[in-house]
Design an enzyme around this catalytic site. Structure first.
Site, short mmCIF file in Angstrom:
data_model
loop_
_atom_site.label_atom_id
_atom_site.label_comp_id
_atom_site.label_asym_id
_atom_site.label_seq_id
_atom_site.Cartn_x
_atom_site.Cartn_y
_atom_site.Cartn_z
N GLU A 92 0.90 -0.75 0.20
CA GLU A 92 0.26 -0.44 -0.56
C GLU A 92 0.72 1.50 0.07
O GLU A 92 0.63 2.01 -0.30
CB GLU A 92 -1.21 -0.15 1.34
N SER A 375 -46.06 -22.65 -17.54
CA SER A 375 -47.50 -22.29 -16.56
C SER A 375 -48.25 -21.40 -15.97
O SER A 375 -49.77 -20.90 -16.21
CB SER A 375 -48.43 -23.76 -17.02
#
Length: 660
Positions: A92, A375
């Site tokens: 970092e 359906s």
């Protein structure tokens, strides 16, 4: 005028313009500074207090606290593995010990890339800047936000030592799966303290904050390994470890702790709640903002739903071919299912299950799974036919082979599941028997646009195209949509949008949002009742009569759904108070067949699960009939010709008719 004089005047003008521009720029920068510096947050003293964040609490519909999340544990820097400290710095901010809040070289490089390499944006934040950003500001990429972040970073650097800053940082960064800070991360992923982390473990964890979801080692071990190697290379490049140490750490077994369940049995419901909250308020606020979230969850119903789905799928598997994934096929989750139950009167989601096991398959099929309804979509067709064409449940239609021409395409020839035709029958009989040939003739006469309009009014939001087959459920929908849309029928045509968050309060008790129950009439009440009466016939004597055979006796209505190839099995039904949808199938969409080779239909695959859940969820309730609107009367008719049924008529059928 001599050239010298002219040149002097030009030089004077240029100097004046330059001074003016400089003054304007300086004034603009000063104003920008005043705006950015206004109301800057005050850094807490000591800085470790930044991790003393309140927990967020989530409550059930009855007010019982069902989950507490967030809050942070602080681990002293001296108690953290040196390997992790080195790994996070290399990854970092490797110049952390040397700069004063800003890395000048990285900033210049990032500015150059952003300005002169189109399509690329490069960040240059130091650990101090990230700490300032995560603590005080939103994540919107604006220049004023970046400048305010920089001012706070300078404030932090001037006020605290490097050790204090680094300690605060490693105790608040996210590592994924709900772990914030190195203490929680070490326990979550490896089951040990932060001080016991090895170089292999430390380098793996140091790579996660870049994208905790993408590199989650529980779900994506290969990605996590690749990211770990990037971290180890950075450590070698900065002289923190040797190449041999990096190689040994990169090949060492991950040794991940077996992941515990993130949440309890109501995981899928809470997953939906958490995602909704994160979209509205951001993960940082959700996990560490001290919210009080009141949901619609009924914990007892949720447990019943979870059990009914698991037991129902297990029963199906015991009598199915290829119900389980092949060994080594990690992408096949086996036979799956989903269940959603909604309060008809309000739209409140009472129970939501998105799969058999949240830990194994967190994919939430109740919300994200758009599967063909088969359906199960026919109620929208039949309502549209009765509303727009003036048909009644006693009108006669013919069950026959049909061939419907389609412009520029082969004719559409839908077939009945039984592969046989029974000739004339009334509309209600065609519906309760789920006769495809009749549905095809109806949508041809009506047009698919009317079917889509009805579905939209009821709450179906998934994409639907105006083709004839839409009436037979050939487009994907989710169980939540189906349960909510059927609730519109149950309420007599009043639509209540589904919701699972009733109210959200901040840490001070201020109401941030509250769901106000509102209903909108979207369907004709009398026509809706005629449809509900037909849907009740599905359960009493039609394709869903397994519900009655399993002992559920309260008034109810619903519809089965089965897709081509038996890829999807549905049953969606409702009582006057509760609308519930169940889907069963494979994630990959392969067909479901029993060991005898018979296809698994909605009546066989989904309806028994529905019956088990609803029977238990409504236990103790008195029988409530669906409200009959004025103008509705009943008549017993011959199911073949619609004529009045006398004592000589075998198997008469009762129909609901509207007074003219």
């Amino acid at each position: 005028m001599s050239p010298i004089v002219r040149l002097m005047r030009l030089a004077t003008l240029l100097v004046f313009v330059l001074l003016t521009v400089t003054a304007l720029v300086a004034g603009g920068l000063f104003c920008f500074f005043l705006v950015a510096a206004k109301d800057l947050p005050r850094v807490p003293e000591p800085i470790g207090r930044i991790n003393d964040t309140p927990s967020t609490e989530i409550f059930s519909a009855g007010g019982r606290r069902i989950l507490t999340i967030g809050g942070r544990e602080t681990v002293a820097l001296d108690d953290v593995s040196y390997a992790f400290v080195q790994a996070i710095l290399a990854t970092e901010d490797h110049r952390f010990w040397d700069h004063h809040g800003i890395n000048k070289l990285r900033t210049v490089k990032a500015l150059w890339v952003t300005l002169f390499e189109p399509g690329k944006v490069q960040g240059a934040s130091t650990i101090t800047q990230q700490l300032a950003k995560n603590l005080f500001f939103s994540f919107e990429q604006t220049y004023i936000r970046k400048f305010r972040e920089l001012l706070v970073a300078f404030q932090i650097e001037a006020q605290f030592s490097k050790q204090e800053i680094l300690e605060a940082y490693i105790n608040q960064i996210p590592f994924g799966v709900g772990a914030y800070g190195i203490g929680e991360a070490a326990r979550t992923f490896f089951g040990k303290s932060a001080g016991e982390l090895t170089l292999s473990e430390a380098s793996l964890l140091a790579g996660l904050p870049k994208s905790p979801t993408r590199y989650n080692p529980f779900r994506y071990p290969d990605r996590a390994r690749a990211r770990q190697k990037v971290v180890l290379k950075r450590m070698v490049d900065t002289g923190m470890i040797t190449p041999q140490e990096a190689e040994d750490a990169g090949t060492a077994p991950l040794g991940l702790r077996k992941q515990a369940r993130a949440l309890r049995v109501d995981s899928y419901f809470l997953d939906a709640v958490m995602k909704s909250l994160e979209e509205r308020y951001s993960p940082e606020v959700v996990y560490h903002g001290g919210l009080r979230v009141y949901t619609t969850l009924d914990p007892s119903m949720q447990r019943l739903a979870e059990t009914a789905l698991q037991e129902g799928i297990a029963r199906l598997e015991s009598n199915m071919k290829n119900a389980n994934p092949e060994k080594g096929d990690e992408d096949d989750n086996g036979l799956q299912g989903a269940l959603v139950s909604v309060d008809v009167r309000t739209g409140a989601v009472k129970a939501l299950v998105g799969g058999r096991d949240f830990f194994q398959t967190p994919y939430n099929r109740a919300l994200q799974n758009n599967r063909q309804a088969g359906s199960g979509f026919k109620p929208f067709l039949y309502y549209s036919v009765m509303e727009n064409l003036g048909k009644s449940p006693a009108d006669v239609v013919e069950d026959k082979a049909v061939s419907i021409p389609i412009a520029g395409k082969p004719p559409w020839r839908p077939r009945n599941f039984e592969r046989r035709y029974e000739g004339p029958m009334i509309l209600k009989k065609a519906f309760t028997g789920s006769v495809n040939s009749v549905a095809a003739q109806l949508v041809q006469a009506l047009g698919p646009e009317a079917v889509i309009d009805t579905a939209r009014r009821c709450g179906i939001t998934s994409p639907l195209s105006p083709v004839y087959s839409v009436a037979l459920g050939t487009f994907g929908v989710s169980p939540l949509e189906m349960a909510s849309a059927y609730a519109t029928f149950a309420s007599g045509g009043v639509r209540h949008p589904p919701f699972w968050i009733r109210r959200v309060e901040d840490v001070s008790g201020r109401v941030l949002e509250e769901h106000i129950i509102t209903g909108e009439r979207v369907l004709n009440e009398s026509v809706t009742y005629q449809l509900v009466d037909m849907m009740a016939g599905v359960i009493d004597e039609g394709t869903g009569n397994v519900v009655r055979r399993l002992g559920f006796s309260l008034p109810a209505a619903g519809k089965t759904g089965t897709t081509n190839g038996y890829n999807d099995a549905w049953f969606t039904g409702f009582t006057p108070t509760l609308s519930t949808s169940v889907w069963v199938g494979f994630d990959r969409g392969q067909g479901m067949r029993s060991k005898s080779g018979a296809g698994i239909t909605g009546g066989r695959g989904a309806a028994p699960i529905w019956a088990q859940f609803v029977k238990q969820a409504t236990q103790g309730e008195p029988p409530r009939q669906f409200m009959v609107p004025s103008g509705i009367y009943f008549k017993n008719v011959n199911p073949e010709n619609g004529a009045w049924a006398g004592f000589w008529t075998s198997d008469p059928m009762r129909v609901a008719l509207r007074k003219q």
